[in-house]
Design an enzyme around this catalytic site. Structure first.
Site, PDB file in Angstrom:
ATOM      1  N   GLU A 161       0.632  -0.986   0.091  1.00 34.88           N
ATOM      2  CA  GLU A 161       0.086  -0.138   0.054  1.00 34.88           C
ATOM      3  C   GLU A 161       0.741   1.352   0.162  1.00 34.88           C
ATOM      4  O   GLU A 161       0.465   2.402   0.657  1.00 34.88           O
ATOM      5  CB  GLU A 161      -0.969   0.186   1.263  1.00 34.88           C
ATOM      6  CG  GLU A 161      -2.006  -1.059   1.065  1.00 34.88           C
ATOM      7  CD  GLU A 161      -2.883  -1.307   2.396  1.00 34.88           C
ATOM      8  OE1 GLU A 161      -3.001  -0.308   2.939  1.00 34.88           O
ATOM      9  OE2 GLU A 161      -3.752  -2.249   2.328  1.00 34.88           O
ATOM     10  N   ASN A 204       1.899  -4.833  -3.423  1.00 35.15           N
ATOM     11  CA  ASN A 204       0.700  -5.277  -3.060  1.00 35.15           C
ATOM     12  C   ASN A 204      -0.187  -3.986  -2.836  1.00 35.15           C
ATOM     13  O   ASN A 204       0.294  -3.354  -1.838  1.00 35.15           O
ATOM     14  CB  ASN A 204       0.556  -6.133  -1.901  1.00 35.15           C
ATOM     15  CG  ASN A 204      -0.824  -6.996  -1.687  1.00 35.15           C
ATOM     16  OD1 ASN A 204      -1.463  -7.330  -2.410  1.00 35.15           O
ATOM     17  ND2 ASN A 204      -1.111  -6.790  -0.398  1.00 35.15           N
ATOM     18  N   HIS A 240     -10.511  -5.869  -2.780  1.00 38.63           N
ATOM     19  CA  HIS A 240     -11.460  -5.952  -1.684  1.00 38.63           C
ATOM     20  C   HIS A 240     -12.638  -5.307  -2.317  1.00 38.63           C
ATOM     21  O   HIS A 240     -12.451  -4.051  -2.560  1.00 38.63           O
ATOM     22  CB  HIS A 240     -10.832  -5.181  -0.327  1.00 38.63           C
ATOM     23  CG  HIS A 240      -9.826  -5.813   0.378  1.00 38.63           C
ATOM     24  ND1 HIS A 240     -10.139  -6.825   1.089  1.00 38.63           N
ATOM     25  CD2 HIS A 240      -8.509  -5.584   0.580  1.00 38.63           C
ATOM     26  CE1 HIS A 240      -9.029  -7.273   1.689  1.00 38.63           C
ATOM     27  NE2 HIS A 240      -8.006  -6.425   1.389  1.00 38.63           N
ATOM     28  N   GLU A 268      -6.046 -10.700  -1.789  1.00 38.63           N
ATOM     29  CA  GLU A 268      -6.792 -10.559  -0.709  1.00 38.63           C
ATOM     30  C   GLU A 268      -8.302 -10.417  -1.141  1.00 38.63           C
ATOM     31  O   GLU A 268      -9.306  -9.573  -0.449  1.00 38.63           O
ATOM     32  CB  GLU A 268      -6.454  -9.193   0.205  1.00 38.63           C
ATOM     33  CG  GLU A 268      -5.088  -9.194   0.497  1.00 38.63           C
ATOM     34  CD  GLU A 268      -4.814  -7.949   1.533  1.00 38.63           C
ATOM     35  OE1 GLU A 268      -5.609  -7.411   1.963  1.00 38.63           O
ATOM     36  OE2 GLU A 268      -3.472  -7.795   1.586  1.00 38.63           O
ATOM     37  N   ASP A 270     -12.441 -10.299  -1.275  1.00 35.48           N
ATOM     38  CA  ASP A 270     -13.461 -10.537  -0.567  1.00 35.48           C
ATOM     39  C   ASP A 270     -14.474  -9.431  -1.472  1.00 35.48           C
ATOM     40  O   ASP A 270     -13.952  -8.648  -1.808  1.00 35.48           O
ATOM     41  CB  ASP A 270     -13.397 -10.254   0.800  1.00 35.48           C
ATOM     42  CG  ASP A 270     -12.669  -9.024   1.270  1.00 35.48           C
ATOM     43  OD1 ASP A 270     -12.768  -8.006   0.606  1.00 35.48           O
ATOM     44  OD2 ASP A 270     -12.376  -8.818   2.607  1.00 35.48           O
TER      45      ASP A 270
HETATM   46  C1  XIL Z   1      -6.321  -6.486   7.801  1.00 37.28           C
HETATM   47  C2  XIL Z   1      -6.924  -7.718   9.079  1.00 37.28           C
HETATM   48  O1  XIL Z   1      -7.857  -8.480   7.977  1.00 37.28           O
HETATM   49  C3  XIL Z   1      -7.514  -7.162  10.007  1.00 37.28           C
HETATM   50  O2  XIL Z   1      -7.646  -8.353  10.941  1.00 37.28           O
HETATM   51  C4  XIL Z   1      -6.649  -6.143  10.652  1.00 37.28           C
HETATM   52  O3  XIL Z   1      -7.407  -5.745  11.805  1.00 37.28           O
HETATM   53  C5  XIL Z   1      -6.348  -4.897   9.721  1.00 37.28           C
HETATM   54  O4  XIL Z   1      -5.611  -5.376   8.565  1.00 37.28           O
HETATM   55  N1  XIL Z   1      -4.909  -4.637   3.239  1.00 37.28           N
HETATM   56  C6  XIL Z   1      -4.086  -5.650   3.735  1.00 37.28           C
HETATM   57  C7  XIL Z   1      -4.288  -6.510   4.945  1.00 37.28           C
HETATM   58  O5  XIL Z   1      -2.995  -5.741   3.282  1.00 37.28           O
HETATM   59  O6  XIL Z   1      -3.346  -6.745   5.585  1.00 37.28           O
HETATM   60  C8  XIL Z   1      -5.424  -5.802   5.709  1.00 37.28           C
HETATM   61  O7  XIL Z   1      -5.935  -6.809   6.708  1.00 37.28           O
HETATM   62  C9  XIL Z   1      -6.593  -5.452   4.639  1.00 37.28           C
HETATM   63  C10 XIL Z   1      -6.148  -4.436   3.756  1.00 37.28           C
END
Ligand code: XIL
Length: 487
Positions: A161, A204, A240, A268, A270
């Site tokens: 990020e 990422n 996401h 990641e 979802d």
């Molecule tokens: C999130 C986790 O899922 C949570 O449990 C935590 O509180 C915060 O982080 N981007 C990422 C992940 O790279 O590491 C994050 O994960 C979600 C967004």
């Protein structure tokens, strides 16, 4: 310990096996029913790793554990490798939880994905307070220590990020207090390469699943890294997403990074739904689309979902207006989205493995020496050069088809042309290697692409940059192994 499925090797081996099956089917004139696997990892076979974010507390939950082991060939620590967890004090590492996950992955023959080394969030307070050389020292120590402990981890989110949501500008985090400022990103990549020359180094981020200012920033960054030899091997797209909003250009976007020679992960995934408006069928369609993009249209190395069941998801607390973003519901019942994902994998038709897997990694992209040119082709050649300009950007993708019009086979080829408008190519390209000196570009065959039979055509592809948007005239004359070709 070796928990990694040897994906590359298996993937190559799988081709003759499929060919043999096809041959057997042809002989018996019976079309074999396509074997339908019941689990995600079996359905994906050796084509793509199927990952899930997890944590020791979930591994200790029997329902999660059963589904985790059955369906997933890769795991990511949802939180336990983040700096605040694994390196809470300057001289104190805390590996216990990450080690538990390593053991789980090994027991279940799963890949373990490294998430994440350098990130502005979930960073220990002490490192956030550093600047200058002290920050650089801490970064180098952290990267080296963590990467060298988990030597079984092949893929690492080295920097997470680093681009903000503001028009593709870099994120203003404490990492900018590094002595190189924005150069902290490449410093991290270089430390990672030095620590683990065998590892695959990824960047990422979220909201880079479509083509837009943020993903364009990464695209330019990665191109620059490749050109300057900064180590980079893969790109992670967090994905996401919101139900009904899978970007229409997601495949195109991921493929432009793949075409740079990078491996691509969805890291990641979802797909959240508005609370009180849960359209499970819409969500299933969306999962189907993303799995199809990654598995069939792009050929991702892996696709990881950010949690196994809705009761585990970070979405409830982070986006209170949304929930239920995962493949299993609060009671560990498979949702329509699960069946949709499984179906894509079972019916899949993944792209062939990239020919570049036999080539040197993208970071060492020098073309082979051109001193011993093969003899000129007898009988002539023709070249069809086509460039596709990217909308609103000086970038372009070019495809060059070279046809042998002669009566004998060409063994080994080297194609040379000149640009007249200041264009530059981005090595290495695909189906061959491009390099540039001044305005002169040389394309050389890949090892597997060296012969052109009489009447045959080979392709050379690459990305490039025009000096300004829309100013990209095609080159008009080409020589093949020193002999002019018609175009
Ligand atoms: C999130 C986790 O899922 C949570 O449990 C935590 O509180 C915060 O982080 N981007 C990422 C992940 O790279 O590491 C994050 O994960 C979600 C967004």
């Amino acid at each position: 310990m070796d928990a990694l499925p040897r994906r590359r090797t298996l993937r190559w081996l799988a081709v003759p096996a499929v060919a043999a099956l096809a041959a057997a089917a042809a002989v018996s004139l019976v079309t074999p029913a396509h074997a339908q696997a019941n689990t995600l990892r079996d359905a994906a076979g050796n084509q793509m790793l199927i990952g899930v974010a997890t944590a020791p507390q979930w591994i200790n939950n029997q329902q999660h554990a059963n589904l985790n082991a059955a369906h997933f060939s890769s795991i990511t620590a949802e939180n336990d490798m983040k700096w605040a967890e694994i390196h809470p004090q300057p001289n104190q590492y805390s590996f216990g939880d990450a080690d538990q996950l390593r053991n789980w992955a090994a027991q279940n023959n799963q890949n373990y994905y490294g998430h994440t080394l350098v990130w502005h969030s979930q960073a220990a307070g002490w490192v956030q307070g550093l600047s200058g050389q002290a920050l650089d020292d801490a970064m180098e120590d952290h990267i080296t220590t963590v990467m060298q402990r988990y030597t079984e981890i092949e893929y690492w989110d080295v920097v997470n990020e680093s681009v903000s949501d503001n028009n593709g500008q870099l994120r203003q985090s404490f990492w900018m207090n590094h002595p190189d400022g924005a150069g902290y990103i490449e410093a991290a990549l270089r430390y990672a390469r030095a620590a683990r020359p065998d590892a695959k180094l990824c960047l990422n981020d979220y909201s880079i699943d479509n083509i837009g200012a943020k993903s364009n920033r990464y695209f330019t960054m990665v191109q620059d890294f490749l050109q300057r030899g900064v180590p980079i091997d893969c790109m992670g797209f967090q994905a996401h997403l919101i139900a009904g909003q899978v970007p229409g250009d997601m495949a195109q976007n991921l493929n432009r990074f793949k075409n740079l020679g990078l491996e691509v992960w969805v890291t990641e995934l979802d797909i959240r739904m508005p609370v009180g408006n849960q359209n499970l069928q819409q969500q299933a369609n969306d999962y189907q689309q993303v799995f199809d993009i990654c598995y069939n249209q792009v050929g991702c190395t892996g696709l990881t979902v950010w949690g196994l069941h809705d009761g585990q998801s970070w979405v409830d607390s982070t986006f209170p207006e949304f929930d239920s973003p995962l493949l299993w519901n609060d009671n560990f019942q498979a949702k329509p989205a699960f069946n949709a994902a499984l179906q894509v994998l079972n019916n899949g038709n993944p792209p062939p493995p990239p020919p570049s897997s036999n080539n040197p990694p993208p970071s060492s992209n020098n073309p082979p020496p051109s001193s011993n040119n093969p003899p000129p082709p007898p009988g002539g050649c023709s070249v069809n050069y086509q460039a596709n300009n990217w909308g609103g950007s000086p970038g372009f993708t070019a495809n060059v088809n070279i046809t042998n019009n002669g009566g004998s086979t060409i063994n080994g080829w080297q194609l040379v042309w000149n640009y007249t408008a200041g264009q530059s190519v981005t090595p290495p390209g695909w189906n061959g290697t491009v390099s540039q000196s001044g305005s002169t570009v040389t394309g050389v065959n890949a090892p597997w692409n060296s012969t052109i039979p009489p009447g045959g055509t080979v392709n050379l592809g690459f990305n490039g940059m025009a000096a300004s948007v829309g100013n990209n005239p095609n080159p008009t004359s080409f020589t093949l192994n020193g002999t002019p070709c018609s175009s």
